[in-house]
Design a protein around this motif. Structure first.
Motif, PDB file in Angstrom:
ATOM      1  N   UNK A  59       0.484 -18.110 -12.406  1.00  0.00           N
ATOM      2  CA  UNK A  59      -0.203 -18.318 -11.124  1.00  0.00           C
ATOM      3  C   UNK A  59       0.547 -17.653  -9.964  1.00  0.00           C
ATOM      4  N   UNK A  60       1.361 -16.643 -10.271  1.00  0.00           N
ATOM      5  CA  UNK A  60       2.040 -15.892  -9.205  1.00  0.00           C
ATOM      6  C   UNK A  60       1.001 -15.204  -8.317  1.00  0.00           C
ATOM      7  N   UNK A  61       1.138 -15.429  -7.031  1.00  0.00           N
ATOM      8  CA  UNK A  61       0.202 -14.782  -6.116  1.00  0.00           C
ATOM      9  C   UNK A  61       0.696 -13.369  -5.849  1.00  0.00           C
ATOM     10  N   UNK A 109      10.711 -12.967  -2.703  1.00  0.00           N
ATOM     11  CA  UNK A 109      10.042 -12.490  -1.494  1.00  0.00           C
ATOM     12  C   UNK A 109      10.250 -13.410  -0.303  1.00  0.00           C
ATOM     13  N   UNK A 110      10.608 -14.630  -0.578  1.00  0.00           N
ATOM     14  CA  UNK A 110      10.599 -15.636   0.489  1.00  0.00           C
ATOM     15  C   UNK A 110      11.412 -15.241   1.736  1.00  0.00           C
ATOM     16  N   UNK A 111      12.668 -14.796   1.610  1.00  0.00           N
ATOM     17  CA  UNK A 111      13.392 -14.464   2.846  1.00  0.00           C
ATOM     18  C   UNK A 111      12.734 -13.338   3.626  1.00  0.00           C
ATOM     19  N   UNK A 112      12.227 -12.352   2.885  1.00  0.00           N
ATOM     20  CA  UNK A 112      11.605 -11.234   3.583  1.00  0.00           C
ATOM     21  C   UNK A 112      10.387 -11.697   4.368  1.00  0.00           C
ATOM     22  N   UNK A 166       1.629 -10.756  -3.601  1.00  0.00           N
ATOM     23  CA  UNK A 166       2.026 -10.773  -2.194  1.00  0.00           C
ATOM     24  C   UNK A 166       1.727  -9.458  -1.482  1.00  0.00           C
ATOM     25  N   UNK A 167       1.518  -8.423  -2.242  1.00  0.00           N
ATOM     26  CA  UNK A 167       1.445  -7.082  -1.648  1.00  0.00           C
ATOM     27  C   UNK A 167       0.446  -6.948  -0.488  1.00  0.00           C
ATOM     28  N   UNK A 168      -0.792  -7.387  -0.641  1.00  0.00           N
ATOM     29  CA  UNK A 168      -1.725  -7.216   0.491  1.00  0.00           C
ATOM     30  C   UNK A 168      -1.282  -7.974   1.736  1.00  0.00           C
ATOM     31  N   UNK A 169      -0.738  -9.166   1.497  1.00  0.00           N
ATOM     32  CA  UNK A 169      -0.317  -9.955   2.661  1.00  0.00           C
ATOM     33  C   UNK A 169       0.817  -9.256   3.408  1.00  0.00           C
ATOM     34  N   UNK A 170       1.775  -8.757   2.643  1.00  0.00           N
ATOM     35  CA  UNK A 170       2.909  -8.087   3.284  1.00  0.00           C
ATOM     36  C   UNK A 170       2.440  -6.820   3.986  1.00  0.00           C
ATOM     37  N   UNK A 171       1.551  -6.092   3.348  1.00  0.00           N
ATOM     38  CA  UNK A 171       0.984  -4.893   3.990  1.00  0.00           C
ATOM     39  C   UNK A 171       0.396  -5.239   5.340  1.00  0.00           C
ATOM     40  N   UNK A 172      -0.440  -6.273   5.320  1.00  0.00           N
ATOM     41  CA  UNK A 172      -1.141  -6.638   6.545  1.00  0.00           C
ATOM     42  C   UNK A 172      -0.159  -7.107   7.625  1.00  0.00           C
ATOM     43  N   UNK A 173       0.823  -7.874   7.167  1.00  0.00           N
ATOM     44  CA  UNK A 173       1.794  -8.392   8.131  1.00  0.00           C
ATOM     45  C   UNK A 173       2.571  -7.253   8.783  1.00  0.00           C
ATOM     46  N   UNK A 174       2.934  -6.265   7.988  1.00  0.00           N
ATOM     47  CA  UNK A 174       3.642  -5.118   8.565  1.00  0.00           C
ATOM     48  C   UNK A 174       2.759  -4.346   9.537  1.00  0.00           C
TER      49      UNK A 174
END
Lengths: 146, 161
Positions: free
Chosen positions: A11-13, B16-19, A15-23
């Protein structure tokens, strides 16, 4: 049992799209943020004008004097009396002369409240003139309407 | 072989958490420090000391337009006059200025040479002065600013009431 333990790892989400958007957002806010010290003050309600289009470049060596509706002056974020302006300007002038510049090359930006008395604006201009400043910019808020 | 395969398929888990923490901190910082700046513009006025007093008609031989703004006791506008003649409102003032300096624009036109001298009552609200300056200094046509008179000065302030 073995199946159960493997479940949480699956169930690992992603993260890539979220991080992209946040950047993307960070970059946007970084660009939008203006570091230029636009000396705007909530205590001043500038008069509106259709012709007050924003200037392209920053004004050379500006001195900003803001006049409130009550007749006091905000200089460098400090509220001072109309009579004290002269002393501060004298300091500005000596700083300019030390830097080898004439006071008449500097622009005094007058940000006066729309409800301020015209006579007080003129008093400020007169004080500046006595100190040798002769370029003035009367600031107004750009009115896009109509 | 079996061991090798299992090693390859094992994902290297980066924490990923800290980042993400830092990134969110940064984002909230930039969001909070965002200041919406209203667009502002300037009316440039060049007023050296000494010349402002009694309109020195210099080599251009164009008499200045005198705009008189009088105030009511509460600071609101009582009346406008141009060269001594009463003017109804700021639009009328603009029309009269246009009729005086003509349509020609450019470095040598009459509009470029003419100077407007503002004579305002001490107690007049400053917003009216800006409206008058707006009226004489140009118009907006199709989103483009058409400049009228650029030289504006004030008469010396009268003793405050």
């Amino acid at each position: 049992m073995a199946k159960k333990t493997s479940d949480p790892s699956s169930t690992d989400i992603d993260m890539t799209p979220m991080i992209d958007m946040t950047f993307q957002l960070i970059t946007f806010f970084m660009f939008v943020m203006n570091f230029s010290e636009a000396e705007q003050d909530d205590r001043i309600q500038l008069p509106m004008s259709r012709l007050a289009k924003p200037v392209d470049g920053p004004v050379e060596k500006p001195i900003t004097l803001q006049l409130t509706s009550k007749g006091s002056v905000i200089y460098a974020g400090e509220l001072i009396g109309l009579r004290d302006v002269s002393g501060y300007l004298e300091r500005e002038k000596s700083v300019m002369i030390d830097a080898g510049k004439e006071p008449n090359t500097a622009t005094v930006i007058v940000r006066a409240d729309g409800a301020a008395k015209t006579g007080e604006v003129q008093d400020i201009i007169k004080i500046c003139q006595e100190k040798g400043f002769e370029k003035f910019a009367l600031r107004a808020k750009y009115d896009e309407g109509r | 072989m079996a061991r090798k395969k299992s090693q390859l398929s094992d994902k290297i888990d980066i924490n990923m958490t800290p980042m993400i923490d830092v990134v969110f901190q940064l984002m909230s910082f930039f969001m909070c420090s965002l200041k919406i700046v209203a667009p502002e513009g300037d009316f440039d006025i060049r007023m050296p000391l000494g010349k402002s007093a009694s309109a020195v008609v210099d080599d251009q031989q164009v008499p200045p337009i005198r705009v008189k703004l009088s105030a009511q006791p509460d600071g609101s506008l009582a009346g406008i006059a141009m060269n001594g003649n009463p003017v109804a409102d700021f639009n009328d003032l603009q029309r009269k200025v246009v009729s005086l300096v003509g349509k020609g624009r450019g470095p040598d036109s009459l509009a470029d040479k003419t100077e407007v001298e503002m004579d305002c009552d001490y107690g007049l609200k400053y917003a009216n002065v800006v409206r008058a300056i707006t009226a004489v200094s140009g118009t907006v046509q199709d989103g483009q600013i058409v400049e009228l008179i650029k030289k504006i000065k004030f008469t010396p302030p009268k003793a405050g009431k």
